[in-house]
Design a protein around this motif. Structure first.
Motif, PDB file in Angstrom:
ATOM      1  N   LEU A 100       0.950  -1.120  -0.058  1.00 32.52           N
ATOM      2  CA  LEU A 100      -0.036  -0.043   0.068  1.00 32.52           C
ATOM      3  C   LEU A 100       1.043   1.306   0.006  1.00 32.52           C
ATOM      4  CD1 LEU A 100      -2.898  -1.495   2.270  1.00 32.52           C
ATOM      5  CD2 LEU A 100      -2.988  -0.913   0.072  1.00 32.52           C
ATOM      6  N   ALA A 101       2.106   1.190   0.377  1.00 31.12           N
ATOM      7  CA  ALA A 101       2.926   2.218   0.396  1.00 31.12           C
ATOM      8  C   ALA A 101       3.313   2.610  -1.009  1.00 31.12           C
ATOM      9  CB  ALA A 101       4.238   2.053   1.120  1.00 31.12           C
ATOM     10  N   LYS A 102       3.384   1.723  -1.805  1.00 29.23           N
ATOM     11  CA  LYS A 102       3.850   1.873  -3.305  1.00 29.23           C
ATOM     12  C   LYS A 102       2.487   1.958  -4.193  1.00 29.23           C
ATOM     13  CE  LYS A 102       8.322   0.854  -3.143  1.00 29.23           C
ATOM     14  NZ  LYS A 102       9.321   1.689  -3.824  1.00 29.23           N
ATOM     15  N   SER A 103       1.591   1.259  -3.774  1.00 31.42           N
ATOM     16  CA  SER A 103       0.195   1.316  -4.551  1.00 31.42           C
ATOM     17  C   SER A 103      -1.094   1.226  -3.442  1.00 31.42           C
ATOM     18  CB  SER A 103       0.079   0.063  -5.507  1.00 31.42           C
ATOM     19  OG  SER A 103      -0.961   0.005  -5.995  1.00 31.42           O
ATOM     20  N   PRO A 104      -1.310   2.470  -3.201  1.00 27.28           N
ATOM     21  CA  PRO A 104      -2.533   2.680  -2.271  1.00 27.28           C
ATOM     22  C   PRO A 104      -3.846   2.167  -2.708  1.00 27.28           C
ATOM     23  CG  PRO A 104      -1.437   4.770  -2.757  1.00 27.28           C
ATOM     24  CD  PRO A 104      -0.727   3.877  -3.539  1.00 27.28           C
ATOM     25  N   ASP A 105      -3.895   1.981  -3.701  1.00 25.72           N
ATOM     26  CA  ASP A 105      -5.233   1.662  -4.431  1.00 25.72           C
ATOM     27  C   ASP A 105      -5.262   0.207  -4.648  1.00 25.72           C
ATOM     28  OD1 ASP A 105      -6.110   4.361  -4.090  1.00 25.72           O
ATOM     29  OD2 ASP A 105      -5.772   4.590  -6.152  1.00 25.72           O
ATOM     30  N   ASP A 106      -4.346  -0.694  -4.186  1.00 23.31           N
ATOM     31  CA  ASP A 106      -4.222  -2.253  -4.453  1.00 23.31           C
ATOM     32  C   ASP A 106      -5.359  -3.002  -3.439  1.00 23.31           C
ATOM     33  OD1 ASP A 106      -3.301  -5.085  -3.876  1.00 23.31           O
ATOM     34  OD2 ASP A 106      -1.961  -4.441  -4.904  1.00 23.31           O
ATOM     35  N   VAL A 107      -6.408  -3.426  -4.091  1.00 19.58           N
ATOM     36  CA  VAL A 107      -7.658  -3.793  -3.573  1.00 19.58           C
ATOM     37  C   VAL A 107      -7.398  -5.240  -2.706  1.00 19.58           C
ATOM     38  CG1 VAL A 107     -10.261  -4.784  -3.977  1.00 19.58           C
ATOM     39  CG2 VAL A 107      -9.171  -2.674  -4.965  1.00 19.58           C
ATOM     40  N   GLY A 108      -6.563  -5.915  -3.407  1.00 22.35           N
ATOM     41  CA  GLY A 108      -6.311  -7.346  -2.606  1.00 22.35           C
ATOM     42  C   GLY A 108      -5.595  -7.107  -1.475  1.00 22.35           C
ATOM     43  N   ALA A 109      -4.657  -5.989  -1.391  1.00 21.29           N
ATOM     44  CA  ALA A 109      -3.701  -5.699  -0.181  1.00 21.29           C
ATOM     45  C   ALA A 109      -4.743  -5.037   0.816  1.00 21.29           C
ATOM     46  CB  ALA A 109      -2.854  -4.738  -0.413  1.00 21.29           C
ATOM     47  N   LEU A 110      -5.687  -4.298   0.421  1.00 25.26           N
ATOM     48  CA  LEU A 110      -6.635  -3.516   1.391  1.00 25.26           C
ATOM     49  C   LEU A 110      -7.620  -4.528   1.795  1.00 25.26           C
ATOM     50  CD1 LEU A 110      -7.479  -0.413  -0.691  1.00 25.26           C
ATOM     51  CD2 LEU A 110      -6.561  -0.339   1.576  1.00 25.26           C
ATOM     52  N   GLU A 111      -7.883  -5.490   1.223  1.00 26.20           N
ATOM     53  CA  GLU A 111      -9.029  -6.488   1.650  1.00 26.20           C
ATOM     54  C   GLU A 111      -8.190  -7.594   2.546  1.00 26.20           C
ATOM     55  OE1 GLU A 111     -10.697  -8.124  -1.814  1.00 26.20           O
ATOM     56  OE2 GLU A 111     -12.465  -6.565  -1.657  1.00 26.20           O
ATOM     57  N   ASN A 112      -6.844  -8.091   2.498  1.00 26.01           N
ATOM     58  CA  ASN A 112      -6.343  -8.749   3.187  1.00 26.01           C
ATOM     59  C   ASN A 112      -5.752  -8.106   4.600  1.00 26.01           C
ATOM     60  OD1 ASN A 112      -6.566 -10.720   1.220  1.00 26.01           O
ATOM     61  ND2 ASN A 112      -4.473 -11.033   0.740  1.00 26.01           N
ATOM     62  N   LEU A 113      -5.505  -6.686   4.398  1.00 27.60           N
ATOM     63  CA  LEU A 113      -5.200  -5.877   5.596  1.00 27.60           C
ATOM     64  C   LEU A 113      -6.382  -5.864   6.554  1.00 27.60           C
ATOM     65  CD1 LEU A 113      -3.269  -4.092   6.957  1.00 27.60           C
ATOM     66  CD2 LEU A 113      -3.984  -2.287   5.607  1.00 27.60           C
ATOM     67  N   GLY A 114      -7.369  -5.538   5.914  1.00 31.06           N
ATOM     68  CA  GLY A 114      -8.715  -5.552   6.683  1.00 31.06           C
ATOM     69  C   GLY A 114      -8.838  -6.940   7.419  1.00 31.06           C
ATOM     70  N   VAL A 115      -8.686  -7.911   6.854  1.00 31.30           N
ATOM     71  CA  VAL A 115      -8.963  -9.320   7.470  1.00 31.30           C
ATOM     72  C   VAL A 115      -8.071  -9.452   8.662  1.00 31.30           C
ATOM     73  CG1 VAL A 115      -8.947 -11.848   7.093  1.00 31.30           C
ATOM     74  CG2 VAL A 115      -9.903 -10.444   5.438  1.00 31.30           C
ATOM     75  N   THR A 116      -6.663  -9.035   8.273  1.00 32.27           N
ATOM     76  CA  THR A 116      -5.456  -9.179   9.386  1.00 32.27           C
ATOM     77  C   THR A 116      -5.715  -8.142  10.327  1.00 32.27           C
ATOM     78  OG1 THR A 116      -3.997  -9.811   7.496  1.00 32.27           O
ATOM     79  CG2 THR A 116      -3.255  -8.844   9.461  1.00 32.27           C
ATOM     80  N   LEU A 117      -5.945  -6.967  10.178  1.00 35.04           N
ATOM     81  CA  LEU A 117      -6.415  -6.042  11.289  1.00 35.04           C
ATOM     82  C   LEU A 117      -7.740  -6.734  12.152  1.00 35.04           C
ATOM     83  CD1 LEU A 117      -5.987  -2.428   9.399  1.00 35.04           C
ATOM     84  CD2 LEU A 117      -4.420  -3.551  11.190  1.00 35.04           C
ATOM     85  N   GLU A 118      -8.500  -7.351  11.520  1.00 38.48           N
ATOM     86  CA  GLU A 118      -9.855  -7.643  12.458  1.00 38.48           C
ATOM     87  C   GLU A 118      -9.214  -8.764  13.304  1.00 38.48           C
ATOM     88  OE1 GLU A 118     -14.233  -9.600  11.886  1.00 38.48           O
ATOM     89  OE2 GLU A 118     -12.873  -9.883  10.249  1.00 38.48           O
ATOM     90  N   LEU A 119      -8.396  -9.742  12.958  1.00 38.01           N
ATOM     91  CA  LEU A 119      -7.817 -10.742  13.928  1.00 38.01           C
ATOM     92  C   LEU A 119      -6.810 -10.136  14.871  1.00 38.01           C
ATOM     93  CD1 LEU A 119      -6.999 -13.897  11.628  1.00 38.01           C
ATOM     94  CD2 LEU A 119      -8.745 -13.666  13.443  1.00 38.01           C
ATOM     95  N   MET A 120      -6.334  -8.922  14.609  1.00 31.12           N
ATOM     96  CA  MET A 120      -5.287  -8.171  15.420  1.00 31.12           C
ATOM     97  C   MET A 120      -6.247  -7.397  16.598  1.00 31.12           C
ATOM     98  SD  MET A 120      -2.437  -6.900  13.023  1.00 31.12           S
ATOM     99  CE  MET A 120      -1.141  -6.089  14.223  1.00 31.12           C
ATOM    100  N   GLN A 121      -7.576  -7.512  16.344  1.00 31.89           N
ATOM    101  CA  GLN A 121      -8.552  -6.559  17.089  1.00 31.89           C
ATOM    102  C   GLN A 121      -8.454  -5.071  16.817  1.00 31.89           C
ATOM    103  OE1 GLN A 121      -7.878  -8.549  20.998  1.00 31.89           O
ATOM    104  NE2 GLN A 121      -9.190 -10.027  20.529  1.00 31.89           N
ATOM    105  N   ASP A 122      -8.000  -4.761  15.568  1.00 31.95           N
ATOM    106  CA  ASP A 122      -8.257  -3.297  15.243  1.00 31.95           C
ATOM    107  C   ASP A 122      -9.124  -3.176  14.350  1.00 31.95           C
ATOM    108  OD1 ASP A 122      -7.930  -0.874  14.440  1.00 31.95           O
ATOM    109  OD2 ASP A 122      -5.678  -0.973  13.726  1.00 31.95           O
ATOM    110  N   TYR A 123     -10.459  -3.142  14.873  1.00 34.48           N
ATOM    111  CA  TYR A 123     -11.768  -3.013  14.064  1.00 34.48           C
ATOM    112  C   TYR A 123     -11.838  -1.960  13.358  1.00 34.48           C
ATOM    113  CZ  TYR A 123     -12.208  -7.050  17.305  1.00 34.48           C
ATOM    114  OH  TYR A 123     -12.014  -8.253  18.044  1.00 34.48           O
ATOM    115  N   GLU A 124     -11.680  -0.816  13.928  1.00 38.29           N
ATOM    116  CA  GLU A 124     -11.784   0.551  13.038  1.00 38.29           C
ATOM    117  C   GLU A 124     -10.554   0.609  12.071  1.00 38.29           C
ATOM    118  OE1 GLU A 124     -11.034   3.668  16.030  1.00 38.29           O
ATOM    119  OE2 GLU A 124     -13.040   3.177  17.063  1.00 38.29           O
ATOM    120  N   GLY A 125      -9.530  -0.021  12.144  1.00 36.30           N
ATOM    121  CA  GLY A 125      -8.389  -0.059  11.200  1.00 36.30           C
ATOM    122  C   GLY A 125      -9.039  -1.116   9.912  1.00 36.30           C
ATOM    123  N   ALA A 126      -9.477  -2.120  10.519  1.00 37.00           N
ATOM    124  CA  ALA A 126     -10.381  -2.925   9.444  1.00 37.00           C
ATOM    125  C   ALA A 126     -11.250  -2.629   8.738  1.00 37.00           C
ATOM    126  CB  ALA A 126     -10.591  -4.398  10.153  1.00 37.00           C
TER     127      ALA A 126
END
Length: 183
Positions: A100-126
């Motif tokens: 995302l630092a190189k390509s902020p509009d990468d949908v796959g990275a955003l979706e996977n980041l959301g799943v990861t943040l949810e498991l990290m318990q960062d719900y607002e970030g997800a």
């Protein structure tokens, strides 16, 4: 103007409205609460053999990434996914953030980041990651994940769930899962 072109414009407008609503809801300055310490790893219950296999795949991919002179988003996505599979959430997040630092509009990275943040318990970030992903590409799965996080972990935002779902149905069309959530 052809009917398909008109439908495409309508879908685009509705997706933009969903995104604007979600961005308003999940803007960082609206959430000034102290963030609890996030989980950086979880036990995925892997056998020693499976863990060793993943470790080898991770080491090989990391060596390939480090040896490459060019940034390869696909390799970083694979690395993030491998880290996620072994439960190394902090390292998975780092891999998705690198994309995302190189390509902020990468949908796959955003979706996977959301799943990861949810498991990290960062719900607002997800929710923010999924909202941005939805602004770029409509996905029923991402809408449902976003709604689930709101319903389960962000009760102060619960009043906006029906609006998000209704706009999603308008932009993505009639979908059994979305219609079921609206019922």
């Amino acid at each position: 103007m052809t009917p398909n072109h008109h439908h495409g414009i309508t879908v685009a407008i509705v997706v933009v409205l969903v995104v604007i609503a979600a961005i308003f809801i999940f803007r960082p300055e609206a959430n000034n609460d102290v963030t609890p310490e996030l989980r950086t790893s979880i036990d995925k219950g892997l056998s020693e053999e499976a863990k060793a296999e993943f470790d080898l795949r991770i080491a090989t991919l990391k060596a390939s990434i480090e040896a490459s002179e060019e940034f390869n988003a696909h390799d970083h996505l694979l690395l993030g996914n491998l880290y996620y599979q072994v439960g190394e959430l902090g390292l998975a997040k780092d891999a998705y953030d690198a994309i995302l630092a190189k390509s902020p509009d990468d949908v796959g990275a955003l979706e996977n980041l959301g799943v990861t943040l949810e498991l990290m318990q960062d719900y607002e970030g997800a929710a923010r990651a999924w909202t941005k992903a939805l602004s770029l590409s409509g996905s029923v799965t991402t809408v449902i994940r976003l709604v689930d996080v709101i319903e389960e972990h962000l009760p102060e935002q619960y009043g906006h769930v029906d609006d998000v779902l209704e706009l999603a149905v308008q932009s993505l069309g009639q979908d059994e899962q979305l219609n079921g959530r609206l019922a």
